[in-house]
Design a protein around this motif. Sequence first.
Motif, PDB file in Angstrom:
ATOM      1  N   TYR A   1       0.843  -1.187   0.000  1.00 26.53           N
ATOM      2  CA  TYR A   1       0.000   0.000   0.000  1.00 26.53           C
ATOM      3  C   TYR A   1       0.885   1.245   0.000  1.00 26.53           C
ATOM      4  CZ  TYR A   1      -4.087  -2.886   0.865  1.00 26.53           C
ATOM      5  OH  TYR A   1      -5.095  -3.806   0.740  1.00 26.53           O
ATOM      6  N   CYS A   2       0.383   2.316  -0.611  1.00 27.20           N
ATOM      7  CA  CYS A   2       1.139   3.564  -0.701  1.00 27.20           C
ATOM      8  C   CYS A   2       1.319   4.218   0.665  1.00 27.20           C
ATOM      9  CB  CYS A   2       0.438   4.542  -1.645  1.00 27.20           C
ATOM     10  SG  CYS A   2       0.226   3.888  -3.304  1.00 27.20           S
ATOM     11  N   LYS A   3       0.305   4.136   1.523  1.00 24.75           N
ATOM     12  CA  LYS A   3       0.339   4.753   2.850  1.00 24.75           C
ATOM     13  C   LYS A   3      -0.105   3.729   3.875  1.00 24.75           C
ATOM     14  CE  LYS A   3      -1.034   9.173   0.883  1.00 24.75           C
ATOM     15  NZ  LYS A   3      -2.142  10.083   0.702  1.00 24.75           N
ATOM     16  N   LYS A   4       0.293   3.953   5.096  1.00 26.19           N
ATOM     17  CA  LYS A   4      -0.153   3.085   6.189  1.00 26.19           C
ATOM     18  C   LYS A   4      -1.454   3.653   6.732  1.00 26.19           C
ATOM     19  CE  LYS A   4       4.400   1.582   7.332  1.00 26.19           C
ATOM     20  NZ  LYS A   4       4.952   0.505   8.059  1.00 26.19           N
ATOM     21  N   LYS A   5      -2.550   3.273   6.095  1.00 28.57           N
ATOM     22  CA  LYS A   5      -3.864   3.720   6.541  1.00 28.57           C
ATOM     23  C   LYS A   5      -4.893   2.683   6.145  1.00 28.57           C
ATOM     24  CE  LYS A   5      -6.064   6.469   3.127  1.00 28.57           C
ATOM     25  NZ  LYS A   5      -6.565   7.757   2.730  1.00 28.57           N
ATOM     26  N   GLU A   6      -6.067   2.807   6.680  1.00 29.15           N
ATOM     27  CA  GLU A   6      -7.160   1.909   6.339  1.00 29.15           C
ATOM     28  C   GLU A   6      -7.854   2.423   5.087  1.00 29.15           C
ATOM     29  OE1 GLU A   6      -8.502  -1.070   7.508  1.00 29.15           O
ATOM     30  OE2 GLU A   6      -6.567  -1.156   8.540  1.00 29.15           O
ATOM     31  N   TYR A   7      -7.747   1.683   4.018  1.00 25.23           N
ATOM     32  CA  TYR A   7      -8.415   2.046   2.772  1.00 25.23           C
ATOM     33  C   TYR A   7      -9.799   1.402   2.716  1.00 25.23           C
ATOM     34  CZ  TYR A   7      -3.996   3.799   0.836  1.00 25.23           C
ATOM     35  OH  TYR A   7      -2.853   4.507   0.593  1.00 25.23           O
ATOM     36  N   VAL A   8     -10.718   2.025   2.013  1.00 23.93           N
ATOM     37  CA  VAL A   8     -12.056   1.469   1.804  1.00 23.93           C
ATOM     38  C   VAL A   8     -11.961   0.183   0.983  1.00 23.93           C
ATOM     39  CG1 VAL A   8     -14.299   1.898   0.703  1.00 23.93           C
ATOM     40  CG2 VAL A   8     -13.166   3.718   1.988  1.00 23.93           C
TER      41      VAL A   8
ATOM     42  N   THR B   1      -8.157   3.384  -2.432  1.00 22.73           N
ATOM     43  CA  THR B   1      -6.995   2.524  -2.215  1.00 22.73           C
ATOM     44  C   THR B   1      -5.846   3.050  -3.060  1.00 22.73           C
ATOM     45  OG1 THR B   1      -6.288   0.219  -1.920  1.00 22.73           O
ATOM     46  CG2 THR B   1      -7.285   0.752  -4.030  1.00 22.73           C
ATOM     47  N   CYS B   2      -4.655   2.642  -2.703  1.00 22.01           N
ATOM     48  CA  CYS B   2      -3.463   2.980  -3.473  1.00 22.01           C
ATOM     49  C   CYS B   2      -2.437   1.887  -3.217  1.00 22.01           C
ATOM     50  CB  CYS B   2      -2.908   4.341  -3.045  1.00 22.01           C
ATOM     51  SG  CYS B   2      -1.386   4.804  -3.937  1.00 22.01           S
ATOM     52  N   ILE B   3      -1.982   1.253  -4.305  1.00 20.41           N
ATOM     53  CA  ILE B   3      -0.964   0.215  -4.186  1.00 20.41           C
ATOM     54  C   ILE B   3       0.176   0.501  -5.143  1.00 20.41           C
ATOM     55  CG2 ILE B   3      -2.546  -1.593  -3.419  1.00 20.41           C
ATOM     56  CD1 ILE B   3      -2.400  -2.702  -6.339  1.00 20.41           C
ATOM     57  N   LYS B   4       1.319  -0.094  -4.852  1.00 27.40           N
ATOM     58  CA  LYS B   4       2.486  -0.031  -5.732  1.00 27.40           C
ATOM     59  C   LYS B   4       3.040  -1.441  -5.868  1.00 27.40           C
ATOM     60  CE  LYS B   4       3.954   4.625  -4.602  1.00 27.40           C
ATOM     61  NZ  LYS B   4       5.061   5.492  -4.293  1.00 27.40           N
TER      62      LYS B   4
END
Length: 152
Positions: A27-34, A133-136
């Motif tokens: 994930y791009c950031k350490k957060k809870e994505y929908v 969401t954001c992934i790499k």
Amino acid sequence: MEGIRIKILLYSIFIIAPSIYATDFKYCKKKEYVIKVKEVVVAPDPITRGTETSFTISAYTDKPISGGKVVIDVAYFGWNVYSQTGDLCDKSSCPIPAGDFAISHSQLLPTFAPPGSYTLSLKMQDGNKNELTCIKFSFSIGFLNSEGLVDS
């Protein structure tokens, strides 16, 4: 006879299973994505220049999604070389109900794409540009072209 069947089954698992390829992602950031991404599959593997490559993302959401955007950025050794923004409903059927779903993106890779390491960033946004969401993930393009020949 049963022992032979078990040996054949085990042989099949160890020989066939490695050809099923899922790409590691983060994930791009350490957060809870929908939207929680479960798996990223890249085909063909290995990726070659001059061929159409598809990226399929399996995901899950607790909330229905009526629409939004998919933003794709590709970097080559850290340099942004490609960007595209598209309609989420073109990548998956909308509205996306709560539960499992998949999105797919296909791209014809140019024959002049340089070999090496690439990073793909994929963001999904709702209609208000909230990040769902954001992934790499990384992938490589080899020295071979679509005919299996080394370009000179």
